[in-house]
Design a protein around this motif. Structure first.
Motif, PDB file in Angstrom:
ATOM      1  N   ARG A 171       0.838  -1.207   0.000  1.00 24.57           N
ATOM      2  CA  ARG A 171       0.000   0.000   0.000  1.00 24.57           C
ATOM      3  C   ARG A 171       0.865   1.247   0.000  1.00 24.57           C
ATOM      4  N   SER A 172       0.427   2.269  -0.715  1.00 21.37           N
ATOM      5  CA  SER A 172       1.247   3.477  -0.814  1.00 21.37           C
ATOM      6  C   SER A 172       1.452   4.114   0.550  1.00 21.37           C
ATOM      7  N   TYR A 173       0.467   3.966   1.448  1.00 21.18           N
ATOM      8  CA  TYR A 173       0.640   4.516   2.789  1.00 21.18           C
ATOM      9  C   TYR A 173       1.881   3.909   3.437  1.00 21.18           C
ATOM     10  N   ARG A 174       2.025   2.600   3.283  1.00 22.89           N
ATOM     11  CA  ARG A 174       3.168   1.922   3.881  1.00 22.89           C
ATOM     12  C   ARG A 174       4.459   2.331   3.172  1.00 22.89           C
ATOM     13  N   LYS A 175       4.396   2.374   1.835  1.00 22.11           N
ATOM     14  CA  LYS A 175       5.582   2.731   1.054  1.00 22.11           C
ATOM     15  C   LYS A 175       6.106   4.095   1.450  1.00 22.11           C
ATOM     16  N   ASN A 232       5.732   5.704   4.245  1.00 25.52           N
ATOM     17  CA  ASN A 232       5.949   5.992   5.645  1.00 25.52           C
ATOM     18  C   ASN A 232       7.055   5.206   6.302  1.00 25.52           C
ATOM     19  N   ILE A 233       7.696   4.372   5.539  1.00 27.38           N
ATOM     20  CA  ILE A 233       8.815   3.649   6.135  1.00 27.38           C
ATOM     21  C   ILE A 233       9.929   4.648   6.398  1.00 27.38           C
ATOM     22  N   GLN A 234      10.399   4.608   7.606  1.00 28.29           N
ATOM     23  CA  GLN A 234      11.444   5.515   8.034  1.00 28.29           C
ATOM     24  C   GLN A 234      12.599   5.558   7.054  1.00 28.29           C
ATOM     25  N   THR A 235      13.103   6.741   6.816  1.00 29.18           N
ATOM     26  CA  THR A 235      14.220   7.049   5.910  1.00 29.18           C
ATOM     27  C   THR A 235      13.849   6.819   4.451  1.00 29.18           C
ATOM     28  N   LYS A 236      12.724   6.212   4.201  1.00 27.97           N
ATOM     29  CA  LYS A 236      12.294   6.139   2.817  1.00 27.97           C
ATOM     30  C   LYS A 236      11.565   7.416   2.473  1.00 27.97           C
ATOM     31  N   LYS A 237      11.116   8.108   3.510  1.00 27.17           N
ATOM     32  CA  LYS A 237      10.291   9.293   3.279  1.00 27.17           C
ATOM     33  C   LYS A 237      11.011  10.316   2.431  1.00 27.17           C
TER      34      LYS A 237
END
Lengths: 190, 622
Positions: free
Chosen positions: A73-77, A79-84
């Motif tokens: 899900r894009s929400y997960r994509k 919000n992963i730390q440092t991926k932001k």
């Protein structure tokens, strides 16, 4: 072709006088485009985009991405730390359909992959195997029966290159490569 | 129910009931019939008629029946039982909001207190559905507002909910207690503020993985003064800052608060303050888990002590921006933890080890693949009670590095024998590891393996992944949910059809060779309810092979397959109780895509009330 891209002084810009919007890049694109949802790719049987024309200095060339795959899900994509930070730069993609008169299929491209008109037009030429001629500010495209146009948010058909790139990205709804006499009508003047 | 009514029903049902009531002798049956012929003039001193007795008994018995399958069975016995069941049903579950109209719901059930409603199909989460497709809550809230003023609980999943809907909800249900919104969108903090303010009996406000627009409203301050009834407050998906002092004040006056999931705008120091105020918490979402960058004038808060004081914590999540040096603060609660969610934290094996080695009671563990095969081995060594494992990709692309593999999967299968549910993202896998899991974990009910590279075979043998998935369906006799991936031929599907007798949900992507695969599944899996397929070579013949099933399924989704408009139309015409929707991948009206006949997405579902009236232009209902 690169000439008009470099004519900063005569560029119409959206910023306040005296400000330099150059650095804002993707953030401004995203903020002025309301629709941040990635629109799906379609048209070809393969459903892959050739993003070969996109150049990035820092990251390796991005392999063609399939919409919705892998199924995270894009929400997960986002919000992963440092991926932001990374995803903010990647942006959500600005997908528009491209059609060419006479060609039996449509394609979709991601406008955010390109830095300017010259890159975009080169990519289109490669995609549809045609050549676009030379752009003149007054007279439009000369030297080819193909004219690249786009439909903007107001439903008007405009010549690609008429407005500054940042504005184009925000207002372009779809592209159409016109051919023949219809092209000439649009190609002349504004 | 008036006596006139009851006598009318009496004449309808009298025979059946008398048969059902062993103590009734023939003399009482004749008096019962005699009674039925009168028009309700009997005196209350006479014994109650069998009809009344039975319905009263039924009402009392049915109160104990909560399973909706059992209730559905009860309602089919006869008209009277149908009625009593309808009167005594307080909770309703609607798996597809378009399977019936709100009017039908309110007509049948008069006393509902709780509604669970699901809207969009799951593939909508992956941008495979254009926006504004539907699943609006509005008609439901409008209908239920009039019909059920005593409604207490609303649970929505993948619905489009507006602030106006939330306002209407808050105004219409004075006893409203629980609102849960999972994967919903369309509303913002202003809607939440109205709920907070007007629902004075609110016990549960859970926003889970929903998109909440930032209307810049201080919704936390909208909770009324005085003691609150709050037991659960989850707002970890709300991507906007909150008024911390108001939150702290709210927590202080919520003595029943057990579950608190904060968002990433709550720092570690703030979390500490909340924990000190609410040591009774059982479930904690830790927010950012990272300190403010404010200069440390005073002593550092003792985070470990705060965790030590919260003796009841069994469930931890959050860690949205965690700093590794603080992770060990959670150690005091590790031994009690039953659920740990690290899936937003880039945790390495080295960081995981000291924590997980104390988590003997963990049943649910979610993490990123950053923990690597090593981390999974550590989980396998300690977490003998593990029931559910989810490993998400830190870098969700096809060609990214693969830190977890069959090694981790096999280790888990050997260490966690009680495993029931697994979701595992990886880059490469072997049939051997999957087969090992099928043999070691017989309790599996959910097996979802996502090999991110499309069409990727077993990376050791080069063979398709057919045998691995075959072993899963064969050995895991309780399997109800399956998601497949990797290189798969029709053979994999023949196994699924042969052995997957309890499968209710099947997800397929980039798999199979021909329509045979689809046929195997549709003919072989009698319990199949939800079928979602993308990018697989299935066409009209395959679709047709399931005609006998579609009325008994919740939905079928087929996108980027090889369906034609004609084939889909055949289904629509043959099955009037099934709604067949076709649409493209984007929301444009025009239809100048490849060929007019090509169907990009087919979504079909059974419906009692025919095609919906709110379909947007880009959806064609055949």
């Amino acid at each position: 072709m690169d000439e008009f891209v470099n004519l900063k002084e005569t560029e119409l810009r959206l910023g306040l006088p005296g400000t330099d919007n150059v650095c804002e890049g993707k953030e401004s694109i995203i903020s002025c485009c309301n629709n941040n949802n990635k629109r799906a790719l379609s048209s070809d049987n393969e459903k892959e985009i050739e993003s070969s024309s996109r150049k990035t200095e820092t990251s390796p060339p991005r392999k063609a991405q399939i919409v919705g795959w892998p199924p995270v899900r894009s929400y997960r994509k986002n919000n992963i730390q440092t991926k932001k930070n990374e995803s903010e730069h990647e942006g959500q993609g600005i997908y528009v359909k491209v059609s060419m008169d006479g060609a039996p299929y449509l394609r979709k491209i991601d406008l955010s992959c390109y830095k300017g008109y010259s890159e975009l037009l080169k990519a289109l030429e490669l995609m549809f195997k045609f050549s676009v001629g030379e752009y003149f500010e007054r007279d439009g495209y000369k030297g080819s029966e193909f004219v690249p146009t786009y439909e903007d948010k107001d439903g008007d058909w405009m010549l690609i290159g008429d407005v500054p790139w940042e504005m184009f990205i925000c207002t372009c709804k779809r592209l159409r490569i016109m051919k023949g006499s219809e092209a000439k009508g649009l190609g002349c003047g504004v | 129910m008036t006596e006139e009514d009851s006598s009318a029903k009496m004449s309808e049902d009298v025979e059946q009931y008398l048969k059902l009531n062993p103590p009734c002798s023939s003399s009482s049956s004749s008096s019962a019939v005699a009674f039925a012929n009168k028009s309700g003039t009997f005196k209350s001193s006479s014994p109650p008629c069998p009809e009344h007795v039975l319905e009263n008994v039924l009402e009392n018995v049915l109160q104990f029946l909560t399973s909706r399958c059992d209730r559905n069975a009860v309602s089919l016995v006869c008209k009277s039982w149908y009625r009593v069941e309808a009167q005594t049903r307080f909770e309703v579950f609607i798996g597809n909001c378009y399977s019936l109209s709100p009017a039908r719901l309110t007509h049948r059930f008069k006393g509902l207190r709780s509604i669970v409603l699901k809207g969009k199909p799951r593939f909508a989460d992956f941008n495979l559905m254009p926006p504004n497709w539907g699943a609006q809550f509005a008609p439901w809230v409008a209908a239920t507002a009039k019909a059920y003023p005593w409604l207490e609980k609303v649970h929505l999943k993948r619905m489009f909910v507006t602030d106006d809907d939330l306002a209407l909800l808050a105004e219409s249900f004075p006893g409203f207690k629980e609102l849960t919104l999972v994967c919903c969108e369309g509303f913002g903090t202003s809607g939440i503020a109205v709920i907070a303010n007007k629902c004075r009996q609110l016990k549960v406000l859970d926003l889970v993985e929903s998109e909440v627009t930032d209307d810049e409203v201080d919704w936390i301050s909208c909770f009324p003064e005085g003691k609150s009834h709050l037991e659960s407050l989850s707002f970890d998906c709300v991507e906007s800052p909150i008024n911390f002092n108001a939150l702290e004040g709210l927590v202080v006056r919520s003595p029943f608060l057990k579950k608190l999931r904060t968002n990433r705008f709550v720092s570690l120091e703030e979390l500490h303050r909340l924990m000190v105020r609410a040591p009774q918490l059982t479930s904690l979402g830790t927010g950012s888990f990272s300190p403010d960058n404010a200069p440390q004038g005073e002593q550092l808060p003792d985070y470990a002590a705060a965790f030590l004081a919260c003796k009841s914590i069994v469930c931890l999540s959050g860690f949205r921006e965690f700093r590794p040096e603080y992770l060990l603060a959670i150690s005091p609660v590790c031994a009690n933890l039953t659920s740990l969610n690290f899936s937003y934290a880039n945790i390495s094996p080295h960081m995981l080890m000291p924590i997980i080695r104390n988590c003997h009671n963990i049943r649910v563990f979610w993490a990123l693949d950053s923990i690597r095969d090593e981390g999974l081995q550590a989980v396998a060594a300690t977490c003998k009670e593990l029931r559910e494992l989810r490993i998400f990709p830190f870098d969700p692309r096809e060609d990214s590095e693969g830190p977890v593999s069959g090694v981790g999967l096999q280790a888990i299968s050997e260490g966690c024998r009680k495993l029931e549910s697994i979701l595992y993202f990886c880059q490469r896998m072997t049939n051997e590891a999957v087969t090992a899991m099928s043999e070691n974990c017989p309790q599996l009910t959910v097996f979802r393996l996502c090999i991110m590279g499309r069409h990727r075979p077993d990376h050791v043998t080069g063979k398709p992944m057919d045998d691995g998935f075959g072993a899963i369906v064969k050995n895991c006799k309780k399997l109800t949910r399956l998601a497949v991936s990797g290189l798969l031929t029709d053979e994999a599907f023949s196994y699924i059809g042969e052995y997957g007798k309890l499968i209710r949900t099947l997800s397929v992507a980039f798999a199979g060779n021909s329509d045979k695969a689809l046929r195997y599944v549709l003919e072989g899996c009698p319990k199949l309810q939800k079928l979602e397929i993308r990018d697989s070579p299935f066409g009209d013949a395959g679709l047709r092979s399931g005609m006998h099933r579609y009325c008994n399924m919740r939905f079928v989704w087929l996108s980027s397959c090889v369906l034609s408009l004609g084939g889909c139309r055949d289904v629509a015409q043959a099955l009037p109780n099934v709604v067949v929707e076709v649409f493209g991948s984007d929301g444009d009206d025009d239809d100048d895509t490849v060929t007019g006949d090509y169907v990009e997405t087919l979504y079909l579902y059974r419906s009692l009330d025919g095609p919906r009236k709110d379909a947007p232009k880009f959806v064609t209902i055949l």
